[in-house]
Design a protein around this motif. Structure first.
Motif, PDB file in Angstrom:
ATOM      1  N   LYS A  29     -57.432  64.580  23.908  1.00  0.00           N
ATOM      2  CA  LYS A  29     -58.353  63.777  23.709  1.00  0.00           C
ATOM      3  C   LYS A  29     -59.423  63.977  23.013  1.00  0.00           C
ATOM      4  CE  LYS A  29     -57.369  59.987  27.151  1.00  0.00           C
ATOM      5  NZ  LYS A  29     -57.186  58.799  28.879  1.00  0.00           N
ATOM      6  N   LYS A 201     -46.551  51.349  21.847  1.00  0.00           N
ATOM      7  CA  LYS A 201     -47.424  52.008  22.456  1.00  0.00           C
ATOM      8  C   LYS A 201     -48.065  52.801  21.695  1.00  0.00           C
ATOM      9  CE  LYS A 201     -42.949  53.049  25.878  1.00  0.00           C
ATOM     10  NZ  LYS A 201     -41.991  54.342  25.894  1.00  0.00           N
ATOM     11  N   SER A 202     -48.328  52.365  21.034  1.00  0.00           N
ATOM     12  CA  SER A 202     -49.518  52.909  19.717  1.00  0.00           C
ATOM     13  C   SER A 202     -50.896  52.427  20.356  1.00  0.00           C
ATOM     14  CB  SER A 202     -49.545  52.244  18.877  1.00  0.00           C
ATOM     15  OG  SER A 202     -49.692  50.511  18.467  1.00  0.00           O
ATOM     16  N   GLU A 203     -50.911  51.806  21.427  1.00  0.00           N
ATOM     17  CA  GLU A 203     -52.647  51.270  22.020  1.00  0.00           C
ATOM     18  C   GLU A 203     -53.072  52.327  23.022  1.00  0.00           C
ATOM     19  OE1 GLU A 203     -54.866  48.994  25.028  1.00  0.00           O
ATOM     20  OE2 GLU A 203     -52.716  47.492  24.879  1.00  0.00           O
ATOM     21  N   HIS A 204     -54.343  53.223  22.263  1.00  0.00           N
ATOM     22  CA  HIS A 204     -55.290  53.812  23.027  1.00  0.00           C
ATOM     23  C   HIS A 204     -56.426  54.338  22.455  1.00  0.00           C
ATOM     24  CE1 HIS A 204     -53.343  55.919  19.511  1.00  0.00           C
ATOM     25  NE2 HIS A 204     -55.170  56.618  19.899  1.00  0.00           N
ATOM     26  N   ASP A 219     -65.938  54.342  24.954  1.00  0.00           N
ATOM     27  CA  ASP A 219     -64.530  54.026  24.185  1.00  0.00           C
ATOM     28  C   ASP A 219     -63.817  53.087  23.252  1.00  0.00           C
ATOM     29  OD1 ASP A 219     -62.740  56.204  25.982  1.00  0.00           O
ATOM     30  OD2 ASP A 219     -62.706  54.607  27.979  1.00  0.00           O
ATOM     31  N   ILE A 221     -61.235  51.456  21.671  1.00  0.00           N
ATOM     32  CA  ILE A 221     -59.634  50.635  21.938  1.00  0.00           C
ATOM     33  C   ILE A 221     -58.902  50.228  20.538  1.00  0.00           C
ATOM     34  CG2 ILE A 221     -57.922  49.475  23.718  1.00  0.00           C
ATOM     35  CD1 ILE A 221     -60.727  49.899  25.308  1.00  0.00           C
TER      36      ILE A 221
END
Length: 268
Positions: A29, A201-204, A219, A221
């Motif tokens: 990150k 599963k691409s959300e971050h 953040d 998002i």
């Protein structure tokens, strides 16, 4: 043509940078955050002493976006391996000014990442008519408007389908109107014959600090999406053509919402 205007019919270009890594760095990150903010600053730094030198301080939408480093394997940048990154803009003169200030073999430091620039390859941007699919290669940040000093609330397609589509549509139409000086209604049905799918599963979230002198990290998002283009009309084509190189959603100059396309193969 004035500073803010873009002729969407001009054949524009993208720039592909070939970078050789000077050291091995694990992607996490923190290093990812510094990549996005580092590329953002590197591009703006190349605009000094050009007609675009004051673009950072101007209000309104900005004229470029960039993608992720690729190819990445095992979540790390490996020493002496070659990586690529795209820079896009619908403004041809912006790209010419940028190109004129990039030096081959220069060192590019993006946080912990360090590269030597080995090759620069300008490529013509594609026509939207040639694509059947648009795909966001970096997270697309879409935020709902808020009152007062509250931080914008990020939203994704899977969290609220209707609000996401409405807000992203407004974002793209506003960009088009801002640069083309046209006045397409914000309630125009941009998604007619367009199917949007969120990549699983691409959300971050990616942490960014927009002010160098402060420690105000927050953040950003978003998620990545596929846009399947059906039989779209001319107005839709104009909007998608411009935003294909501007980026989808918000904070495009930090690399968010960078879009690539899959072309129609003739004869199939």
């Amino acid at each position: 043509m004035k500073w803010g205007e873009i002729n969407y019919q001009v054949i524009n270009m993208r720039i592909l940078l070939y970078l050789k890594a000077n050291r091995t760095v694990i992607q996490d990150k923190i290093t990812n955050s510094k990549y996005y903010s580092g590329m953002h600053g590197w591009i703006y730094g190349k605009l000094k002493n050009t007609d675009y030198a004051d673009m950072y301080s101007k209000k309104g939408f900005k004229k470029f976006c960039f993608g992720n480093l690729y190819p990445i394997r095992n979540q790390k940048i490996e020493q002496d391996k070659e990586y690529k990154v795209w820079i896009s803009s619908p403004d041809e003169m912006f790209m010419i000014n940028l190109l004129s200030n990039i030096n081959i073999y220069e060192k590019i430091n993006l946080g912990e990442f360090s590269f030597d620039l080995e090759k620069i390859e300008p490529k013509p941007s594609k026509r939207i008519e040639d694509f059947f699919l648009l795909k966001s290669e970096t997270i697309t940040n879409v935020c709902l408007p808020v009152d007062g000093n509250l931080k914008p609330k990020a939203i994704t397609l899977t969290k609220d389908n209707n609000k996401f589509k409405k807000q992203l549509s407004k974002n793209l139409i506003r960009k088009y109107n801002y640069f083309s000086k046209e006045d397409i209604e914000e309630d125009f049905d941009l998604w007619n014959n367009v199917k949007i799918k969120e990549i699983p599963k691409s959300e971050h979230a990616i942490k960014l600090n927009f002010t160098k002198e402060s420690d105000n990290w927050f953040d950003v998002i978003g998620a990545r999406y596929k846009f399947n283009l059906g039989n779209i009309n001319e107005k839709q084509k104009k909007i998608f053509q411009l935003c294909f190189d501007l980026g989808f959603g918000e904070r495009n100059t930090f690399g968010f919402g960078f879009v690539n396309g899959k072309q129609i193969i003739k004869g199939r």
